[in-house]
Write an enzyme that holds these catalytic residues in place. Structure first.
Site, PDB file in Angstrom:
ATOM      1  N   ASP A  42      59.309  14.075  14.296  1.00 43.05           N
ATOM      2  CA  ASP A  42      59.203  13.019  15.292  1.00 43.05           C
ATOM      3  C   ASP A  42      57.843  12.349  15.078  1.00 43.05           C
ATOM      4  O   ASP A  42      57.011  12.848  14.324  1.00 43.05           O
ATOM      5  CB  ASP A  42      59.315  13.621  16.695  1.00 43.05           C
ATOM      6  CG  ASP A  42      59.560  12.564  17.760  1.00 43.05           C
ATOM      7  OD1 ASP A  42      59.595  11.368  17.411  1.00 43.05           O
ATOM      8  OD2 ASP A  42      59.710  12.937  18.931  1.00 43.05           O
ATOM      9  N   ASN A  84      52.937  53.797 -16.536  1.00 45.34           N
ATOM     10  CA  ASN A  84      53.489  52.898 -15.521  1.00 45.34           C
ATOM     11  C   ASN A  84      52.613  52.871 -14.267  1.00 45.34           C
ATOM     12  O   ASN A  84      52.367  51.820 -13.673  1.00 45.34           O
ATOM     13  CB  ASN A  84      54.906  53.348 -15.178  1.00 45.34           C
ATOM     14  CG  ASN A  84      55.660  52.317 -14.356  1.00 45.34           C
ATOM     15  OD1 ASN A  84      55.748  51.166 -14.758  1.00 45.34           O
ATOM     16  ND2 ASN A  84      56.202  52.734 -13.232  1.00 45.34           N
ATOM     17  N   ASP A  89      50.230  49.625 -12.802  1.00 43.21           N
ATOM     18  CA  ASP A  89      50.529  49.062 -11.486  1.00 43.21           C
ATOM     19  C   ASP A  89      49.286  48.868 -10.625  1.00 43.21           C
ATOM     20  O   ASP A  89      49.316  48.083  -9.664  1.00 43.21           O
ATOM     21  CB  ASP A  89      51.516  49.964 -10.730  1.00 43.21           C
ATOM     22  CG  ASP A  89      52.956  49.667 -11.094  1.00 43.21           C
ATOM     23  OD1 ASP A  89      53.224  48.538 -11.540  1.00 43.21           O
ATOM     24  OD2 ASP A  89      53.800  50.563 -10.939  1.00 43.21           O
TER      25      ASP A  89
END
Length: 887
Positions: free
Chosen positions: A353, A710, A714
């Site tokens: 608006d 791994n 990470d």
């Protein structure tokens, strides 16, 4: 549609028993509260029609608990920590550790268990911290309600309402309790969230049949429904988990479709699962065919699965979104639903608006005029009586009238008799007053055409006369001229009565048009620059307004928007669905629009391929906020608009939204970085490892070495949420594209595997490495390449031209040092490592450096090719509806 009339007939008092257990009479233990008389129910709840005392309310709050649904958020720290172990990958590793223990490999089991525990702790700290941060942000937009306490109206938190409270409701309120109506005036309630019925239901005081279902209880209101028009006082009977909404909330929640970003994550999960299953099954049976030990083959295969999977993705997403929410909160944007951040970054069209966003939002009354265009104090007096005595929906126009200087006029000589509240069908508001001569006057103000519809006379300088075609044309010409100058114009009419007992909408007839009220809301300073900033980010702006075409066109020209492509509500009502779809593409100003049409416009824009944001704060904006991909409201909006929105602006300013868009795109970019980094490195390494296991006389890496690799890789990924984002990634909407992710993974995976095979050749042909030395060397090289690729693919620029965040750089450097020095540490033998000769270490570093250069070249090709190939696809993917959790 959700209906429960049958269930309610079978258990007519199940909820009532819990809802008004205070002082319940045994004689009426089986009577549902909606069938009781007001006096009887007030007595059973041990309250009064003027509300509770503060002391009594505090006691009841302790007994019944807060007026809120049971939290479905993160819960306690212990519950969040326990959730980390529900991951299938974690369960696989726990199973692997148990198998190792069973066959006598205690050290192997201990190492696997330690790595699993460390990974879960990392994930827990991120998720728990993110959830606590979001809870704190949610408190900043907590909902309020008006209740009678100590016989006075007081504004309190919705959570503090208790059974026995008397709640005061008006248009725009979300109803916070289940209860019965004590008194009401033109009270219409939208119950679609419970019944599926689109149209509002008329509610009034009285009784309903004991067996009545929700839709038939015309004297009762329910939590989660909203007030469309009128006012009422409601006696609270059931709160919190004892409400009808709470009983069906889980069913409603299950019906909420996933967001587009969540769908992308799910499709990515499917892709990784398919690859993982193929690799694991092939490698496991191949190793068995090579007569390798069963347990060793099983552990190796499971470790491959874990190594390939980005198991920290949920934690990374949570912490990235939470950090994005905190950044946006600092800029004045409160996120109510976390996934809205990703959607905000994808937005390419904003519908709004004009009031308060393109204009200052501080409306002032610029003049009051009679029908001939002359200044009129009498019109101002009537307008002030109408604005100050009405008790329904408050709005800036009434505030502007009330704040106008009255001159010599004195309102104290008038007494209010009655009022007819505003609604969005009539578009007018009437107040009946009694003057000093015992004369009764009904004063009506509203949209000029709607006020004219109730008139048959006009009041000129020469007295009252019939409203004919010539008079209507003169009124319309003045209306157009003032509107073209940027004024908001309302009409005002009166009707005089003698001894009228009560007033209703039927009395808004045969009225006399008395004059005009002109309001001015100038363009906001700097709005042209803000619109330009949005355009530079690929976001177009369209105005959807209930104002007339002349005012909207004047404002559009003033702020730099196109004013020649206009569609009116009347034009829209004549269009078919496909016609509207074609029409919205070439329209910039939608004017004279009613609430339902706003929703249709947003729907058509979304169907045309746009990712649509909608900014609104009124009752009539709620449907469009629901329909939009991203609903945006402001802190001062009515309840129903705030609850329908995904994002709340603490200040109604498009500049705040621009900063929010940037933060949303940063969050999206950092989330995609983790996916790109893990897929590019992990996929190549796992493919290489699987292939090597078929040809080497020993396993290329032990299971515990894969898991350690791994885990270490990470650690830097946890800092991605705080990473810097290049400015060029903020200049266009962000989209999820699973095909691009697949191409990215395969391209970088092949490069990674190529250098893995080069490493194998170096170790086997040049160094003639034995099993332990080979495994140690490849562990080091694999970890170094994963850290290197993190720095390469985190940016689309040449990686040394884009500075990572300090935390990310420090963690990557620290893990790199650990990778190189670990073979020389005292505990290295626990993991099967042996010290490497310096010549071997130098060779590994050289291979890693070559890998970085080739990856940089590959990145340029992938991004350039991908952006050309998938630019149209991204828009089509995002054109799917993004739905959110709505209560």
């Amino acid at each position: 549609m959700v209906t429960r009339a049958t269930d309610e007939a079978e258990r007519p008092n199940a909820m009532a028993n819990e809802g008004h257990s205070i002082g319940r009479s045994p004689d009426h233990a089986q009577s549902p509260y909606w069938s009781l008389g007001t006096d009887q129910l007030v007595a059973e709840l041990e309250t009064t029609t003027s509300g509770l005392s503060s002391v009594d309310a505090a006691v009841r709050l302790g007994k019944f608990g807060p007026n809120a649904l049971a939290s479905r958020s993160a819960g306690s720290a212990l519950a969040v920590f326990a959730r980390q172990f529900r991951s299938p990958l974690v369960l696989i590793l726990v199973f692997a550790a148990a198998v190792s223990m069973f066959v006598g490999e205690a050290r192997e089991a201990a190492i696997i268990g330690a790595i699993v525990l460390a990974s879960c702790v990392l994930s827990f700290t991120q998720e728990y911290g993110a959830s606590r941060a979001m809870e704190a942000l949610q408190q900043r937009v907590s909902r309020k309600a008006t209740v009678l306490r100590d016989s006075l109206e007081r504004m309190i938190n919705v959570e503090d309402i208790v059974p026995g409270d008397v709640v005061c409701l008006s248009a725009g309120n979300l109803i916070p309790v289940d209860g019965v109506i004590l008194e009401a005036r033109d009270f219409n309630v939208s119950e679609s969230v419970l019944t599926g019925e689109t149209f509002p239901v008329v509610k009034s005081a009285g009784r309903s049949a004991p067996e009545a279902g929700i839709a038939q209880r015309t004297n009762a209101v329910f939590t989660g429904t909203s007030v469309r028009s009128g006012t009422a006082k409601v006696l609270a009977v059931a709160t919190g988990a004892r409400t009808e909404f709470a009983l069906i909330a889980e069913a409603l929640e299950r019906r909420i479709p996933e967001t587009q970003f969540a769908r992308g994550i799910r499709m990515f999960g499917y892709l990784m699962t398919e690859i993982m299953l193929v690799i694991v099954i092939l490698v496991f049976f191949a190793n068995l065919l090579l007569h390798r030990p069963l347990i060793e083959s099983l552990l190796f295969s499971l470790a491959l699965a874990v190594g390939l999977t980005p198991e920290l993705l949920p934690a990374i997403i949570s912490v990235t979104l939470a950090r994005g929410a905190r950044m946006m909160a600092a800029s004045g944007v409160i996120v109510r639903r976390l996934d809205a951040i990703e959607n905000l970054g994808s937005m390419d069209l904003l519908c709004t608006d004009k009031t308060g966003t393109l204009t200052e939002g501080v409306i002032h009354l610029d003049g009051s005029f009679d029908v001939e265009g002359n200044a009129s104090k009498e019109v101002l007096l009537w307008a002030r009586l109408n604005a100050t005595l009405q008790t329904g929906l408050k709005n800036p126009l009434d505030e502007a009238i009330a704040n106008a200087q009255p001159g010599q006029d004195d309102l104290r000589g008038f007494t209010k008799l009655d009022e007819i509240p505003y609604d969005f069908v009539r578009k007018r508001l009437s107040v009946a007053v009694k003057g000093g001569k015992d004369e009764q006057i009904l004063i009506t103000k509203g949209a000029v055409q709607n006020v004219l519809d109730a008139c048959v006379f006009v009041r000129g300088s020469d007295g009252q006369k019939s409203l004919g075609a010539a008079e209507r044309q003169a009124i319309d010409e003045r209306f157009r001229r003032w509107s073209g100058q940027g004024y908001r114009v309302l009409g005002l009419a009166i009707r005089r009565y003698q001894d009228n007992v009560g007033f209703s909408r039927d009395d808004e007839t045969a009225m006399t048009f008395a004059g005009f009220l002109l309001f001015l809301d100038p363009p906001k300073e700097g709005v042209r620059e803000t619109l330009s900033a949005l355009a530079s980010r690929g976001i177009a702006v369209k105005v959807i307004s209930g104002d007339n075409r002349y005012v909207a066109a004047h404002l559009a020209e003033a702020v730099g928007l196109r004013s020649d492509r206009i569609m009116t509500g009347e034009d829209l009502s004549k269009m078919t669905k496909n016609g509207l779809l074609a029409g919205v593409r070439n329209t910039d100003l939608f004017v004279e629009i009613d609430p339902n049409q706003k929703e249709h416009i947003v729907e058509a824009l979304r169907r045309s391929g746009h990712v649509v944001g909608y900014l609104g704060d009124g009752i009539n904006d709620a449907p469009a906020l629901h329909e939009a991909d991203i609903g945006i409201s402001v802190d001062t909006a009515v309840d129903v608009a705030r609850e329908a929105a995904d994002i709340i602006l603490l200040k109604r300013d498009l500049g705040v939204l621009v900063r929010g868009v940037d933060d949303g795109r940063k969050t999206f970019a950092n989330t995609m970085k983790y996916i790109s980094i893990t897929t590019s490195a992990n996929f190549g390494n796992m493919i290489s490892m699987a292939a090597a296991s078929l040809y080497l006389p020993f396993l290329p890496l032990l299971a515990k070495q894969i898991l350690l690799n791994n885990f270490l890789s990470d650690i830097p990924a946890l800092a991605i949420a705080s990473d810097n984002v290049d400015a060029d990634q903020l200049r266009r909407p962000q989209h999820w594209d699973i095909r691009f992710v697949r191409r990215f993974m395969v391209s970088f995976g092949l490069v990674s595997s190529l250098f893995d095979f080069a490493t194998f050749a170096f170790l086997l042909v040049v160094v003639h490495a034995a099993a332990a030395e080979f495994q140690t060397a490849w562990f080091v090289e694999s970890l170094l390449t994963q850290l290197s690729i993190l720095l390469v693919v985190r940016t689309r620029k040449t990686f040394w031209l884009s500075r990572p965040s300090r935390l990310l750089a420090c963690l990557a450097l620290a893990v790199g040092i650990v990778a190189v020095t670990m073979p020389y540490m005292r505990f290295a033998a626990w993991f099967g490592f042996v010290p490497l000769p310096l010549s071997v270490l130098a060779g590994l570093l050289s291979i890693s450096a070559a890998y970085v250069l080739v990856s940089e070249l590959t990145k340029g090709w992938v991004f350039e090719h991908g952006s050309r190939a998938h630019r149209p696809t991204a828009r089509l993917l995002q054109s799917r509806k993004v739905l959110r959790s709505k209560q």
